[in-house]
Design an enzyme around this catalytic site. Structure first.
Site, PDB file in Angstrom:
ATOM      1  N   GLU A  41       0.838  -1.191   0.000  1.00 39.63           N
ATOM      2  CA  GLU A  41       0.000   0.000   0.000  1.00 39.63           C
ATOM      3  C   GLU A  41       0.876   1.244   0.000  1.00 39.63           C
ATOM      4  OE1 GLU A  41      -3.458   0.026   2.534  1.00 39.63           O
ATOM      5  OE2 GLU A  41      -3.008  -2.008   3.206  1.00 39.63           O
ATOM      6  N   GLU A  42       0.237   2.382   0.302  1.00 38.22           N
ATOM      7  CA  GLU A  42       0.967   3.641   0.382  1.00 38.22           C
ATOM      8  C   GLU A  42       2.035   3.556   1.480  1.00 38.22           C
ATOM      9  OE1 GLU A  42       0.508   5.862  -1.767  1.00 38.22           O
ATOM     10  OE2 GLU A  42      -1.544   5.741  -2.490  1.00 38.22           O
TER      11      GLU A  42
END
Length: 461
Positions: A153-154
């Site tokens: 993810e981020e």
């Protein structure tokens, strides 16, 4: 999956986890290994943050045998060594090890999740796939893992070099640890996954890497109930076929979904009926994985219809651990219809007076500050709780033996609060003539006057 911004970090689990040794973990590892369907169903559980529940109580109530412990990150100060949440070095850990030991002793097991939303990932700091794999191998070895999850993810999701390090590390771990169950989790969109997710799949293909599953997270992206989630899963199915050249059955057999129960970060709602619909889709299409974020949230809030997202409750009406029963069903288990009793807590010194608080009830949901009586003592809830027995769970703060004349004896004043002292969850201090208990790690927050509401007032002392 916006999962690191809900409450402050470092809520301790030491009070319920105890201590263990690596030898205990290793000794139990062979017998603890489960069939892959359990690792495919393991819901996420944060062992240090978001008011971690007692995993054994959840197992007993739901039939779930495996959990996905989250998250392993790079140290907050930088470096290529694994830590829990960027703050707890794996090398010196005893608390997660104790939890794993307890779960295995109860007939279950764990997978460990790498990454998550936010924080610095090892793929960003280790420089090469081999160096990244060496860091993760420390985790696999320390806890004798049979399963691991790469939650991409981020912010590394948009960093091609970091993603390549993670995928390359996953491939090395898969090669060097025969039988290791490897899942890769990434963002979901109405199109299945976004541009970065598709690029990640292309990268995996170029490496010749095939994990046990690729799972999308169909929430926080404009979703609205189960129909939009199953539509996204179908779209992702098409991406898997076109990217890897798989036929339909092969694509489904390498596809999974990771849901979010109740209210999402984006204000979407996924209720029990939505979980059932997606479960029906997953089983009928023979998906490889069905899980959700998170067990910490699998309980009703004090206000079951609250309009905010919480890391410790679902924001929808429910009974405790209701969403975890769906993952247990995906694994092939039949969850208990009622929460089983666990034999009760160890004995406490009985009070000689009359308890004025109502007797504790395992089926009642209590909000923070609620008073109950149990075994001759009065207890105050530090936060929302249901089914956690006073005297055995850190959520309940013992107010002392019930006093004569229908009053509760005030607790003895502990040491005075000090603004320079770091307090872990469960620590007690005195301030302003009252006793206070910390809900999670804190420093410099004044009891009775702090925006995070970290201190629970236990009354005059």
């Amino acid at each position: 999956m916006k999962r690191k911004t809900l409450i402050p970090l470092a809520l301790t689990a030491a009070a319920t986890l105890g201590a263990t040794t690596l030898g205990v973990i290793n000794a139990q590892s062979a017998s603890a290994a489960l069939t892959s369907n359990w690792y495919a169903s393991a819901p996420y559980l944060m062992p240090f943050d978001n008011s971690p529940p007692d995993a054994i109580a959840v197992m007993n109530a739901t039939g779930q045998k495996a959990f996905q412990l989250a998250f392993i990150l790079a140290p907050n100060g930088g470096g290529c060594t694994p830590t829990w949440d960027g703050t707890r070095p794996v090398s010196s850990d005893t608390e997660a090890a104790a939890l794993i030991s307890r779960i295995r002793a109860a007939g279950g097991d764990v997978s460990v999740s790498i990454g998550g939303y936010g924080g610095t990932k090892l793929g960003q700091t280790c420089g090469t796939p081999a160096a990244t794999a060496a860091a993760y191998q420390q985790v696999v070895t320390k806890y004798s893992l049979k399963a691991i999850d790469f939650d991409l993810e981020e912010p590394e999701y948009e960093n091609a070099a970091a993603v390549n390090n993670e995928l390359g590390a996953a491939q090395i771990l898969q090669r060097d640890n025969p039988g290791l169950y490897v899942s890769v989790t990434t963002a979901g969109t109405a199109a299945g996954t976004g541009w970065f997710g598709t690029e990640m799949l292309k990268n995996a293909k170029s490496l010749g890497f095939t994990p046990n599953n690729y799972s999308i997270m169909p929430f926080d992206g404009g979703f609205n109930g189960a129909s939009s989630q199953t539509a996204a899963a179908e779209a992702f199915h098409g991406i898997l076929m076109s990217t890897f050249g798989w036929d339909s059955a092969t694509a489904y057999a390498h596809e999974g979904v990771s849901l979010m129960n109740g209210r999402s970060d984006a204000g979407e709602y996924f209720r029990q009926a939505d979980f059932q619909t997606v479960l029906d889709y997953a089983t009928s299409h023979h998906l490889a994985r069905y899980t959700y974020w998170s067990v910490n949230r699998d309980r009703q809030c004090a206000d079951p219809n609250q309009s905010t997202t919480s890391g410790t409750c679902s924001s929808v009406p429910q009974t405790a651990w209701e969403f975890t029963k769906y993952t247990a069903r995906f694994a092939g288990a039949t969850p208990p219809t009622t929460n089983p009793t666990t034999g009760g807590p160890p004995p406490t010194t009985p009070g000689t007076g009359t308890c004025t608080a109502a007797a504790w009830n395992s089926g009642t949901a209590y909000s923070g500050g609620a008073l109950v009586s149990y075994n001759g003592h009065t207890y105050k809830a530090a936060w929302w709780t249901q089914g956690e027995t006073p005297g055995t769970a850190s959520v309940w703060v013992d107010q002392g033996a019930c006093g004569g004349g229908g009053t509760t004896q005030p607790p003895t004043c502990p040491a005075a609060w000090n603004s320079g002292t770091a307090y872990s969850g469960g620590a007690t201090v005195s301030y302003g003539g009252h006793k206070w208990t910390a809900k999670w790690w804190t420093q410099g927050d004044i009891p009775g006057n702090n925006s995070q509401n970290v201190w629970t007032d236990n009354g005059a002392c």
